[in-house]
Design a protein around this motif. Sequence first.
Motif, PDB file in Angstrom:
ATOM      1  N   ILE A   4      46.927  30.722  32.461  1.00  0.00           N
ATOM      2  CA  ILE A   4      47.884  31.685  33.004  1.00  0.00           C
ATOM      3  C   ILE A   4      47.612  33.060  32.404  1.00  0.00           C
ATOM      4  CG2 ILE A   4      50.314  32.299  33.248  1.00  0.00           C
ATOM      5  CD1 ILE A   4      51.002  29.340  32.926  1.00  0.00           C
ATOM      6  N   VAL A   5      47.407  34.044  33.259  1.00  0.00           N
ATOM      7  CA  VAL A   5      47.255  35.434  32.826  1.00  0.00           C
ATOM      8  C   VAL A   5      48.622  36.106  32.925  1.00  0.00           C
ATOM      9  CG1 VAL A   5      46.233  37.674  33.358  1.00  0.00           C
ATOM     10  CG2 VAL A   5      44.828  35.609  33.462  1.00  0.00           C
ATOM     11  N   ILE A   6      49.041  36.727  31.831  1.00  0.00           N
ATOM     12  CA  ILE A   6      50.348  37.384  31.761  1.00  0.00           C
ATOM     13  C   ILE A   6      50.119  38.891  31.701  1.00  0.00           C
ATOM     14  CG2 ILE A   6      52.470  37.629  30.421  1.00  0.00           C
ATOM     15  CD1 ILE A   6      51.933  34.757  29.371  1.00  0.00           C
ATOM     16  N   SER A   7      50.544  39.603  32.743  1.00  0.00           N
ATOM     17  CA  SER A   7      50.195  41.019  32.848  1.00  0.00           C
ATOM     18  C   SER A   7      51.303  41.845  33.500  1.00  0.00           C
ATOM     19  CB  SER A   7      48.886  41.155  33.650  1.00  0.00           C
ATOM     20  OG  SER A   7      48.367  42.449  33.539  1.00  0.00           O
ATOM     21  N   LEU A 283      40.155  37.792  34.912  1.00  0.00           N
ATOM     22  CA  LEU A 283      40.906  36.874  35.772  1.00  0.00           C
ATOM     23  C   LEU A 283      40.119  35.621  36.138  1.00  0.00           C
ATOM     24  CD1 LEU A 283      42.669  39.312  38.279  1.00  0.00           C
ATOM     25  CD2 LEU A 283      43.529  38.399  36.115  1.00  0.00           C
ATOM     26  N   ALA A 284      38.838  35.627  35.851  1.00  0.00           N
ATOM     27  CA  ALA A 284      37.995  34.480  36.199  1.00  0.00           C
ATOM     28  C   ALA A 284      38.560  33.191  35.602  1.00  0.00           C
ATOM     29  CB  ALA A 284      36.574  34.713  35.707  1.00  0.00           C
ATOM     30  N   GLY A 285      38.729  32.191  36.444  1.00  0.00           N
ATOM     31  CA  GLY A 285      39.208  30.889  35.981  1.00  0.00           C
ATOM     32  C   GLY A 285      40.711  30.768  35.868  1.00  0.00           C
ATOM     33  N   ALA A 286      41.458  31.834  36.172  1.00  0.00           N
ATOM     34  CA  ALA A 286      42.919  31.779  36.074  1.00  0.00           C
ATOM     35  C   ALA A 286      43.513  30.952  37.206  1.00  0.00           C
ATOM     36  CB  ALA A 286      43.498  33.182  36.090  1.00  0.00           C
ATOM     37  N   ASP A 287      44.551  30.172  36.882  1.00  0.00           N
ATOM     38  CA  ASP A 287      45.262  29.375  37.885  1.00  0.00           C
ATOM     39  C   ASP A 287      46.493  30.113  38.408  1.00  0.00           C
ATOM     40  OD1 ASP A 287      43.708  26.818  37.650  1.00  0.00           O
ATOM     41  OD2 ASP A 287      44.408  26.998  35.577  1.00  0.00           O
ATOM     42  N   LEU A 288      47.009  31.029  37.594  1.00  0.00           N
ATOM     43  CA  LEU A 288      48.248  31.719  37.944  1.00  0.00           C
ATOM     44  C   LEU A 288      48.313  33.038  37.180  1.00  0.00           C
ATOM     45  CD1 LEU A 288      51.176  31.707  39.211  1.00  0.00           C
ATOM     46  CD2 LEU A 288      51.915  30.561  37.095  1.00  0.00           C
ATOM     47  N   ARG A 311      46.978  42.670  44.428  1.00  0.00           N
ATOM     48  CA  ARG A 311      45.786  42.999  45.212  1.00  0.00           C
ATOM     49  C   ARG A 311      44.516  42.566  44.482  1.00  0.00           C
ATOM     50  NH1 ARG A 311      48.078  49.028  46.730  1.00  0.00           N
ATOM     51  NH2 ARG A 311      49.368  48.383  48.528  1.00  0.00           N
ATOM     52  N   LEU A 312      44.513  42.738  43.169  1.00  0.00           N
ATOM     53  CA  LEU A 312      43.354  42.333  42.373  1.00  0.00           C
ATOM     54  C   LEU A 312      43.180  40.818  42.425  1.00  0.00           C
ATOM     55  CD1 LEU A 312      41.379  43.984  40.554  1.00  0.00           C
ATOM     56  CD2 LEU A 312      42.775  43.296  38.612  1.00  0.00           C
ATOM     57  N   ALA A 313      44.294  40.089  42.277  1.00  0.00           N
ATOM     58  CA  ALA A 313      44.242  38.628  42.291  1.00  0.00           C
ATOM     59  C   ALA A 313      43.845  38.092  43.657  1.00  0.00           C
ATOM     60  CB  ALA A 313      45.600  38.060  41.881  1.00  0.00           C
ATOM     61  N   GLY A 314      44.214  38.828  44.718  1.00  0.00           N
ATOM     62  CA  GLY A 314      43.901  38.382  46.060  1.00  0.00           C
ATOM     63  C   GLY A 314      42.412  38.243  46.301  1.00  0.00           C
ATOM     64  N   LYS A 315      41.605  39.039  45.601  1.00  0.00           N
ATOM     65  CA  LYS A 315      40.157  38.952  45.751  1.00  0.00           C
ATOM     66  C   LYS A 315      39.635  37.608  45.260  1.00  0.00           C
ATOM     67  CE  LYS A 315      39.588  43.938  44.973  1.00  0.00           C
ATOM     68  NZ  LYS A 315      38.955  44.963  44.102  1.00  0.00           N
ATOM     69  N   ARG A 316      40.361  36.994  44.317  1.00  0.00           N
ATOM     70  CA  ARG A 316      39.949  35.704  43.757  1.00  0.00           C
ATOM     71  C   ARG A 316      40.857  34.563  44.211  1.00  0.00           C
ATOM     72  NH1 ARG A 316      36.388  35.850  39.409  1.00  0.00           N
ATOM     73  NH2 ARG A 316      35.796  37.929  38.679  1.00  0.00           N
ATOM     74  N   VAL A 317      41.778  34.859  45.120  1.00  0.00           N
ATOM     75  CA  VAL A 317      42.727  33.876  45.662  1.00  0.00           C
ATOM     76  C   VAL A 317      43.494  33.194  44.528  1.00  0.00           C
ATOM     77  CG1 VAL A 317      43.014  32.111  47.442  1.00  0.00           C
ATOM     78  CG2 VAL A 317      40.928  33.457  47.400  1.00  0.00           C
ATOM     79  N   ILE A 318      44.037  33.998  43.627  1.00  0.00           N
ATOM     80  CA  ILE A 318      44.857  33.490  42.520  1.00  0.00           C
ATOM     81  C   ILE A 318      46.311  33.810  42.831  1.00  0.00           C
ATOM     82  CG2 ILE A 318      45.295  33.583  40.040  1.00  0.00           C
ATOM     83  CD1 ILE A 318      42.454  34.780  39.745  1.00  0.00           C
ATOM     84  N   PRO A 319      47.206  32.822  42.799  1.00  0.00           N
ATOM     85  CA  PRO A 319      48.624  33.095  43.087  1.00  0.00           C
ATOM     86  C   PRO A 319      49.251  33.995  42.022  1.00  0.00           C
ATOM     87  CG  PRO A 319      48.334  30.843  42.303  1.00  0.00           C
ATOM     88  CD  PRO A 319      46.960  31.393  42.534  1.00  0.00           C
ATOM     89  N   VAL A 320      50.157  34.854  42.461  1.00  0.00           N
ATOM     90  CA  VAL A 320      50.843  35.795  41.581  1.00  0.00           C
ATOM     91  C   VAL A 320      52.349  35.658  41.764  1.00  0.00           C
ATOM     92  CG1 VAL A 320      51.214  38.226  41.011  1.00  0.00           C
ATOM     93  CG2 VAL A 320      48.938  37.442  41.679  1.00  0.00           C
ATOM     94  N   ILE A 321      53.057  35.559  40.657  1.00  0.00           N
ATOM     95  CA  ILE A 321      54.519  35.556  40.681  1.00  0.00           C
ATOM     96  C   ILE A 321      54.996  36.722  39.819  1.00  0.00           C
ATOM     97  CG2 ILE A 321      56.616  34.285  40.084  1.00  0.00           C
ATOM     98  CD1 ILE A 321      55.061  31.698  40.577  1.00  0.00           C
ATOM     99  N   ALA A 322      55.942  37.504  40.348  1.00  0.00           N
ATOM    100  CA  ALA A 322      56.429  38.688  39.642  1.00  0.00           C
ATOM    101  C   ALA A 322      57.887  38.511  39.240  1.00  0.00           C
ATOM    102  CB  ALA A 322      56.276  39.922  40.524  1.00  0.00           C
ATOM    103  N   PHE A 323      58.205  38.916  38.013  1.00  0.00           N
ATOM    104  CA  PHE A 323      59.586  38.946  37.536  1.00  0.00           C
ATOM    105  C   PHE A 323      60.130  40.350  37.752  1.00  0.00           C
ATOM    106  CE2 PHE A 323      57.503  35.680  34.946  1.00  0.00           C
ATOM    107  CZ  PHE A 323      58.365  34.607  35.129  1.00  0.00           C
TER     108      PHE A 323
END
Length: 386
Positions: A4-7, A283-288, A311-323
């Motif tokens: 999980i990448v926290i950003s 972001l390589a290898g991130a699941d979320l 938008r950055l995650a979309g290039k790697r098809v990584i799901p993003v959830i925002a608080f």
Amino acid sequence: MMKIVISPDSFKGSMTSMQASSAINRAVHEIIPEAETALYPMADGGEGTVEAVLRGRDGDKISCRVQDPLGRDIDAVYGWIDREKTAIIETAAASGLPLLKPGELDPETASSYGTGQLIKDAIGRGAKTILLGLGGSATVDAGTGLFQALGLKFFDHDKKEIAHIGGRLDRILSIDTSGLIPALSSIKFIVASDVTNPLLGKEGAIAVFGPQKGVKRHQLESFEEGMRQFSVIAAQTAGRDMSAEAGSGAAGGIGFLLKTFLEVEFRNGLDLIVEMLQLEKQLAGADLILTGEGRIDGQSLFGKVPVGIGRLAGKRVIPVIAFAGSIGPGVETLEQEGIQAVMPIVDGPMSLEEALQNGEALLYESAKRLMRILLIANTIEAGNKG
């Protein structure tokens, strides 16, 4: 094992991007101890820029005694990467709204002088590059205070030098550039900002940002006229008019004077920090990816951190959830920008003041709820496979 990448960005008025990252990280490991996490606190050129850059680079924090917007002595911090002779300076650190208490907003007096002092200190250290984040300023002085700290002199109609200008730009009749620090011409200035507004007009520094800095409705016209008069004098002095340039209205007009008297490169703040941190590579290898900020709505499309991450995650098809501290109209449009869900952190009726004071705790609990949902989803998926 889940990565999980926290950003997140900062939750303005409540917590820094680093505090938000830490709160989310604690929640993740409490519910899913085996998860692998990578923290990349973000910023867009405003508050948190120094923290974001230094976390990904080998640098130090330099403390410097400067003046706050109202001329009081404070200790402000900027980033320093010695091997590159690069300084990372936030306008908010010395001239920002967070430095003022409720009721202290004073656009006539507030000055950007302290930011100029930080730049001067960096020059004294031998800076070759200065990354200046414009955002969160409490000033509408068009950068006059900043440039006074760097040697520019301003004179009134009686040909007397004005010691403290603030937002009363109509007092300025002439400008003397002979005292500017010579080293300024050899320094590479990179300005990080998500503001593209011009200096003047209905989309300008006063009309759009003046009210949040304390300009009352009945004062807008007089402040605008003062800004217009000053822009003419500055243009005549420099031999070029930068008032209509994109970004000249940033930070109460600081962008204008930077463009007028220096050779500066303006960059989108988020894009610049993503580039400096090589975030796309991380972001390589991130699941979320978990991101967030104080308010998320349709306006988040315009340069805000969560959408940039989506938008950055979309290039790697990584799901993003925002608080989000609050959610506004248009949030449904963010799904097409790579953000699969927006999670509110407020868990019940409360005042804005209460929400701001308890931001970290609210974010922590919201992140725990999300992690429990992910655990349930993983359990169901494993059961279906079985």
